[in-house]
Structures are given as structure tokens and as C-alpha cells.
Design a protein around this motif. Structure first.
Motif, PDB file in Angstrom:
ATOM      1  N   LYS A   1       0.825  -1.206   0.000  1.00  0.00           N
ATOM      2  CA  LYS A   1       0.000   0.000   0.000  1.00  0.00           C
ATOM      3  C   LYS A   1       0.860   1.256   0.000  1.00  0.00           C
ATOM      4  CE  LYS A   1      -4.465  -1.309   1.927  1.00  0.00           C
ATOM      5  NZ  LYS A   1      -5.496  -0.965   2.927  1.00  0.00           N
TER       6      LYS A   1
ATOM      7  N   CYS B   1      -3.550  -2.908  -6.325  1.00  0.00           N
ATOM      8  CA  CYS B   1      -4.338  -3.632  -7.324  1.00  0.00           C
ATOM      9  C   CYS B   1      -4.305  -2.981  -8.705  1.00  0.00           C
ATOM     10  CB  CYS B   1      -5.773  -3.810  -6.842  1.00  0.00           C
ATOM     11  SG  CYS B   1      -6.677  -2.284  -6.494  1.00  0.00           S
TER      12      CYS B   1
ATOM     13  N   GLU C   1     -14.921  -6.502   0.661  1.00  0.00           N
ATOM     14  CA  GLU C   1     -13.872  -5.487   0.730  1.00  0.00           C
ATOM     15  C   GLU C   1     -14.495  -4.101   0.896  1.00  0.00           C
ATOM     16  OE1 GLU C   1     -10.887  -5.459  -2.229  1.00  0.00           O
ATOM     17  OE2 GLU C   1     -10.167  -7.473  -1.756  1.00  0.00           O
TER      18      GLU C   1
ATOM     19  N   GLU D   1     -13.292  -1.204  -0.089  1.00  0.00           N
ATOM     20  CA  GLU D   1     -12.713  -0.220  -1.004  1.00  0.00           C
ATOM     21  C   GLU D   1     -12.882  -0.730  -2.429  1.00  0.00           C
ATOM     22  OE1 GLU D   1      -8.190  -1.959  -0.305  1.00  0.00           O
ATOM     23  OE2 GLU D   1      -8.699   0.073   0.319  1.00  0.00           O
TER      24      GLU D   1
ATOM     25  N   HIS E   1     -11.788  -1.967  -6.167  1.00  0.00           N
ATOM     26  CA  HIS E   1     -10.763  -2.929  -6.572  1.00  0.00           C
ATOM     27  C   HIS E   1     -10.575  -2.832  -8.082  1.00  0.00           C
ATOM     28  CE1 HIS E   1      -8.180  -6.346  -6.050  1.00  0.00           C
ATOM     29  NE2 HIS E   1      -8.904  -7.125  -6.849  1.00  0.00           N
TER      30      HIS E   1
ATOM     31  N   ARG F   1      -5.106 -11.061  -6.614  1.00  0.00           N
ATOM     32  CA  ARG F   1      -5.514 -12.251  -5.853  1.00  0.00           C
ATOM     33  C   ARG F   1      -5.081 -13.556  -6.521  1.00  0.00           C
ATOM     34  NH1 ARG F   1     -11.613 -11.544  -3.563  1.00  0.00           N
ATOM     35  NH2 ARG F   1     -11.218  -9.855  -2.071  1.00  0.00           N
TER      36      ARG F   1
ATOM     37  N   TYR G   1     -17.735 -10.382  -7.817  1.00  0.00           N
ATOM     38  CA  TYR G   1     -17.160  -9.144  -8.340  1.00  0.00           C
ATOM     39  C   TYR G   1     -18.268  -8.315  -8.986  1.00  0.00           C
ATOM     40  CZ  TYR G   1     -12.361 -10.944  -7.849  1.00  0.00           C
ATOM     41  OH  TYR G   1     -11.157 -11.421  -7.361  1.00  0.00           O
TER      42      TYR G   1
ATOM     43  N   THR H   1     -20.674  -3.670   0.346  1.00  0.00           N
ATOM     44  CA  THR H   1     -21.185  -4.395  -0.810  1.00  0.00           C
ATOM     45  C   THR H   1     -22.376  -5.260  -0.436  1.00  0.00           C
ATOM     46  OG1 THR H   1     -19.543  -6.135  -0.409  1.00  0.00           O
ATOM     47  CG2 THR H   1     -18.989  -4.435  -2.031  1.00  0.00           C
TER      48      THR H   1
END
Length: 231
Positions: free
Chosen positions: A117, A137, A165, A167, A169, A187, A195, A226
Motif C-alpha cells: 500500500k 491492485c 472489501e 474499497e 478494486h 488475488r 465481483y 457491498t
């Protein structure tokens, strides 16, 4: 900020709440992504946007007859040099079919790079990441896209959400001759269920989750949750 509608995902509900309220316009960009835009020009002490909804997801396959040639050409974030080509050809051969090539690139990009990060920014290109061997990512996606394009595969950048998640992606779609399939080099997996696609483009510059200007002394906070249903 709203997930797109396509053959693999159905947006059952969606709401866009803006405070202070302003006129919002809906259109599509040059890549076919849905875009919501507007402005608020009066003095205010906060500006809040909440995009919410429910998405049903099916198998991650997007049929297409003629992909845009732009997804074969290096872009601002995905150009490459001869040393990069030599690296890719060390594990991709001409005898492989498109899916075998894609999977080989997926695994090798994941193994070559280290997730770290704050090691890059939105201006970092694939070659910078290739040299430093670290990124997030979006950087994994850029390197995979560059690798695909240098061996003749159509590849595009995808911005979206992943179940669980908090955030956004990034992953990659590669064209196999009849449809686009998803690959997540961060991943190290082929994309199946879980997704939610928001938008796609040549690289990260074509499909950010939000874009705009705020005039004044302020901070931006992004919070993501999500909610998905399987078809």
C-alpha cells in the motif's frame, strides 16, 4: 459510482443521494460506461454523495463480436519496453491459446510483484511497477494488461467492487476470441462470482470511481459496503 448493467450483472435497485441537492445528468462515455455528472456552485460546508443499490451477479462472461482495437495498443499507464517483452516471452509461447496465455500471465504477474500500500499513485505506469516490483491492485492490473497486449491479446482495465472489501478494486478483462473473461492478478485468480463491475477502459485514467474538483479546505472520505445476490 454506479455499477453498470450487462449480461452478467443485473442492477435491481439503485439510488443516488446528493447533499446539497443539485441537478444530476446521466450519460455514457466513449467506452460505454454509465456516467453521472453535475455541479453545485453555491457556498456550502459539506458535499455528500451516496450511491446505493442491489446487484445480482451471474457467471463472469461478457460476449462481444468485435472488441475495440484500443485494447491492443499501449496506453499512458500500460506502455512497455523490450526488457518487459523479453520477460513476458519467457513464460508465454506462440503455441498457447488465448486462455492459456492469460492464465500464465495472471500467475506470473502475481508472483513477480509484491502488494504494498501507498507505494504508487494514480500516475504510476506499468514499467515503473515492473522495475520496482511492488504496487497495489491497479498496478497489478496495469502490468497484466501490458503483458497481454505485448503478446497480441485484447485486455482492458476494470474498476469495481469485491464482496467483503471496503474499497474499490481493480482487475483485468481479456478477450478470448468470443467473449471477455475476468482475471484478478492481485488475488491470483480467475474472476467468477463476487465481483461487481463499475466500468472499464484502457487503464485507470479511463474509469475512476469518481472525478471532479472541490474548491476549498476540505478532506474526502470514501466508505464502501457491498450487497450482492447470485442469479
Amino acid at each position: 459510482m454506479a455499477p453498470c448493467m450487462n449480461s452478467m450483472q443485473l442492477v435491481e435497485k439503485r439510488n443516488l443521494c446528493i447533499e446539497p441537492s443539485c441537478m444530476v445528468y446521466w450519460t455514457k462515455d466513449g467506452f460505454g460506461n454509465e456516467v453521472q455528472y453535475g455541479s453545485y456552485n453555491q457556498a456550502h460546508d459539506k458535499f455528500r454523495i451516496e450511491s446505493s443499490g442491489v446487484v445480482k451477479c451471474g457467471p463472469y462472461v461478457l460476449p462481444e463480436l468485435r472488441p475495440n482495437p484500443i485494447y491492443l495498443a499501449p496506453s499512458q499507464h500500460t506502455y512497455y519496453d523490450h526488457s518487459f517483452e523479453l520477460w513476458v516471452h519467457s513464460f508465454v509461447s506462440t503455441g498457447m491459446d488465448s486462455v492459456t496465455k492469460s492464465v500464465a500471465i495472471l500467475h506470473n504477474v502475481h508472483d513477480y510483484l509484491t502488494y504494498k500500500k501507498f507505494s504508487t499513485s494514480n500516475t504510476t505506469c506499468a514499467m515503473d511497477v515492473f522495475r520496482s516490483r511492488e504496487g497495489v491492485c491497479q498496478d497489478f492490473a496495469h502490468v497484466m494488461i501490458a503483458a497481454c497486449r505485448c503478446v497480441g491479446l485484447y485486455a482492458r482495465y476494470v474498476n469495481g467492487l469485491v464482496l467483503g472489501e471496503g474499497e474499490t478494486h481493480a482487475w483485468v478483462e481479456v478477450y478470448d476470441g468470443s467473449c471477455w473473461k475476468g482475471y484478478d492478478p492481485t488475488r491470483d485468480c480467475c474472476v467468477t462470482w463476487g465481483y461487481v463491475k463499475i466500468a472499464h477502459g484502457g487503464d485507470v485514467g479511463d474509469c475512476p470511481s469518481n472525478r471532479g474538483q472541490i474548491y476549498g479546505n476540505t478532506k474526502e472520505l470514501l466508505n464502501i459496503k457491498t450487497v450482492l445476490k447470485e442469479l
